[in-house]
Scaffold this motif. Structure first.
Motif, PDB file in Angstrom:
ATOM      1  N   GLU A 306       1.069  -1.385   7.833  1.00 53.99           N
ATOM      2  CA  GLU A 306       1.594  -0.478   7.372  1.00 53.99           C
ATOM      3  C   GLU A 306       1.726  -0.711   5.297  1.00 53.99           C
ATOM      4  O   GLU A 306       2.397  -2.095   4.769  1.00 53.99           O
ATOM      5  CB  GLU A 306       3.226  -0.184   7.749  1.00 53.99           C
ATOM      6  CG  GLU A 306       3.840  -1.045   8.402  1.00 53.99           C
ATOM      7  CD  GLU A 306       5.585  -0.558   8.072  1.00 53.99           C
ATOM      8  OE1 GLU A 306       5.908   0.220   8.500  1.00 53.99           O
ATOM      9  OE2 GLU A 306       6.053  -1.752   8.344  1.00 53.99           O
ATOM     10  N   GLY A 307       1.581   0.282   4.869  1.00 56.07           N
ATOM     11  CA  GLY A 307       1.703   0.128   3.307  1.00 56.07           C
ATOM     12  C   GLY A 307       2.568   0.828   3.103  1.00 56.07           C
ATOM     13  O   GLY A 307       2.086   2.342   3.200  1.00 56.07           O
ATOM     14  N   VAL A 308       2.657   0.897   1.416  1.00 56.95           N
ATOM     15  CA  VAL A 308       3.992   1.610   0.678  1.00 56.95           C
ATOM     16  C   VAL A 308       3.304   1.326  -0.678  1.00 56.95           C
ATOM     17  O   VAL A 308       3.387   0.158  -1.892  1.00 56.95           O
ATOM     18  CB  VAL A 308       4.851   1.754   1.066  1.00 56.95           C
ATOM     19  CG1 VAL A 308       5.696   0.403   0.763  1.00 56.95           C
ATOM     20  CG2 VAL A 308       5.728   2.740   0.154  1.00 56.95           C
ATOM     21  N   GLY A 309       2.905   2.143  -1.794  1.00 60.60           N
ATOM     22  CA  GLY A 309       2.780   2.183  -2.976  1.00 60.60           C
ATOM     23  C   GLY A 309       2.378   3.113  -3.927  1.00 60.60           C
ATOM     24  O   GLY A 309       3.074   4.301  -3.534  1.00 60.60           O
ATOM     25  N   GLY A 310       2.442   2.948  -5.016  1.00 62.42           N
ATOM     26  CA  GLY A 310       2.016   3.294  -6.035  1.00 62.42           C
ATOM     27  C   GLY A 310       1.785   4.867  -6.204  1.00 62.42           C
ATOM     28  O   GLY A 310       0.741   5.411  -5.230  1.00 62.42           O
ATOM     29  N   GLY A 311       2.299   6.277  -6.347  1.00 62.63           N
ATOM     30  CA  GLY A 311       2.072   7.775  -6.198  1.00 62.63           C
ATOM     31  C   GLY A 311       3.096   8.731  -6.399  1.00 62.63           C
ATOM     32  O   GLY A 311       3.115   9.260  -7.036  1.00 62.63           O
ATOM     33  N   PHE A 312       4.447   8.171  -5.398  1.00 61.93           N
ATOM     34  CA  PHE A 312       4.466   7.588  -4.264  1.00 61.93           C
ATOM     35  C   PHE A 312       2.806   7.731  -3.207  1.00 61.93           C
ATOM     36  O   PHE A 312       3.157   9.165  -2.403  1.00 61.93           O
ATOM     37  CB  PHE A 312       5.441   6.913  -3.260  1.00 61.93           C
ATOM     38  CG  PHE A 312       5.984   5.580  -4.254  1.00 61.93           C
ATOM     39  CD1 PHE A 312       6.455   5.545  -5.552  1.00 61.93           C
ATOM     40  CD2 PHE A 312       6.110   4.432  -3.141  1.00 61.93           C
ATOM     41  CE1 PHE A 312       6.876   3.787  -5.539  1.00 61.93           C
ATOM     42  CE2 PHE A 312       6.622   3.316  -3.279  1.00 61.93           C
ATOM     43  CZ  PHE A 312       6.898   3.535  -4.845  1.00 61.93           C
ATOM     44  N   THR A 313       2.617   6.764  -2.362  1.00 62.18           N
ATOM     45  CA  THR A 313       1.784   7.339  -0.888  1.00 62.18           C
ATOM     46  C   THR A 313       2.496   5.527   0.099  1.00 62.18           C
ATOM     47  O   THR A 313       3.163   5.252  -0.217  1.00 62.18           O
ATOM     48  CB  THR A 313       0.258   6.688  -0.961  1.00 62.18           C
ATOM     49  OG1 THR A 313       0.152   5.112  -1.472  1.00 62.18           O
ATOM     50  CG2 THR A 313      -0.465   8.051  -2.452  1.00 62.18           C
TER      51      THR A 313
END
Ligand code: ACO
Length: 321
Positions: A306-313
């Protein structure tokens, strides 16, 4: 029924580990105590000048292809997740295809979803394979985040590192990827970004990573818990049936919060943030490859990425290895 299953993994970290004290020696106004206490990070790897994302990706990919027991020419799809491409174009995936000597005319393109990029790329590749259009995909996360850091901004420059991780995902009669979920909410674009571009031969705006750390922290903790539960529900599985959680490696406190929300003890969570720092799209495949090679992850194990990052995405994948 055609499923998509991981057949091999590989990774690469450039150069030697750079410690928190090394950063202090290079003039960053910080301390080992502050960085370890707030993030868990002890070292990171920084690519030497001239070493690009496609070069890190090449080494990781060669290892993944070898582990999968296939040849580079068997790859008919390449997807590279990166926010630090070699060029504006061509894509890093096209450059990687050339570096691997692949001449079979397969598809190659990049995915840009920052730290969620690998989960996005894996999900896209799975859909290509399950449709029957492609048989064997190389899915890569590769980053040289050190190139977009403002080394005078101690709130961000201590957090990131460079590296690449890759998997070969192939068509299989046996289920591999069982569930996936991808999300974005662009209204949060201002809390984490590199708000610059290139026009008329010049950088317009700011070429460095900017972040509201506390806002990112709160957002990440919430959505990582939500999306892990979402893929479990899709697959009709319970947290207790998960052998390993491999979260994006941004901060040990975010990782601990997610594990707690799922009721998983930390000995079922793969962490590399201590040694690698945050390598953005590369962090998940790097952690996966490390745990496969050291024998913790074995065939048949059930894993959440699982991931989370800029965007947000944000996004997650539930798979049987
Ligand atoms: N060394 C020493 N002091 C520092 C440093 C540093 N490297 N960075 C900031 N400080 C200081 C600040 O100047 C501030 O000092 P002040 O109180 O005198 O003004 C103090 O530390 C507190 O600063 P905060 O920004 O409030 O610190 P916080 O507790 O929020 O921790 C951190 C900052 C570690 C960035 C935290 O907010 C965090 O982890 N957020 C998540 C961000 C993240 O992981 N981003 C990765 C990219 S996104 C992703 O991958 C999901």
């Amino acid at each position: 029924m055609i499923y998509a299953r991981i057949a091999g993994t590989g990774s690469h970290l450039p150069g030697e580990p750079v410690s928190n004290d090394d950063l202090v020696a290079r003039g960053v106004d910080t301390s080992d105590e502050w960085i370890v206490g707030r993030t868990g990070i002890r070292t990171r790897y920084l690519a030497p000048a001239g070493v690009s994302s496609s070069e890190l990706a090449r080494i990781a990919s060669e290892r993944a292809i070898e582990a999968a027991g296939c040849s580079a020419d068997d790859i008919d799809l390449i997807i590279v997740a990166t926010s630090t491409p070699d060029f504006i174009f061509p894509s890093t995936a096209a450059l990687l295809q050339a570096k691997l000597g692949i001449r079979n005319g397969g598809a190659a393109f990049d995915v840009q979803a920052v730290c969620s990029g690998f989960v996005y790329a894996l999900t896209v590749a799975e859909k290509f394979i399950r449709s029957g259009s492609h048989k064997r995909a190389l899915v890569v996360g590769a980053e040289v985040f050190s190139r977009i850091l403002d080394w005078s901004d101690r709130g961000t420059c201590v957090l990131f590192g460079d590296g690449a991780g890759a998997v070969v995902l192939e068509a299989s009669a046996v289920p591999g990827i069982r569930a996936s979920a991808l999300h974005a909410d662009g209204s949060h674009h201002e809390i984490l970004n590199v708000p610059g571009t290139v026009a008329a031969g010049q950088v317009i705006g700011d070429p460095f990573l900017r972040m509201d750390g506390q806002a990112v922290f709160k957002f990440a903790v919430k959505v990582l818990g939500d999306v892990a539960l979402e893929v479990l529900e899709q697959a009709g599985a319970l947290p207790a049936q998960v052998d390993w959680l491999i979260p994006h490696q941004a901060n040990i406190r975010i990782i601990q919060s997610t594990a707690k929300r799922l009721g998983l003890s930390m000995d079922r969570v793969i962490t590399t943030v201590e040694q690698h720092g945050n390598t953005s799209a590369a962090s998940i495949p790097l952690a996966l490859d490390l745990a496969v090679r050291d024998g913790r992850i074995r065939p048949g194990h059930r894993i959440i990425l699982e991931g989370v990052g800029g965007g947000f995405t944000w996004g997650a994948t539930l798979l049987d290895f």
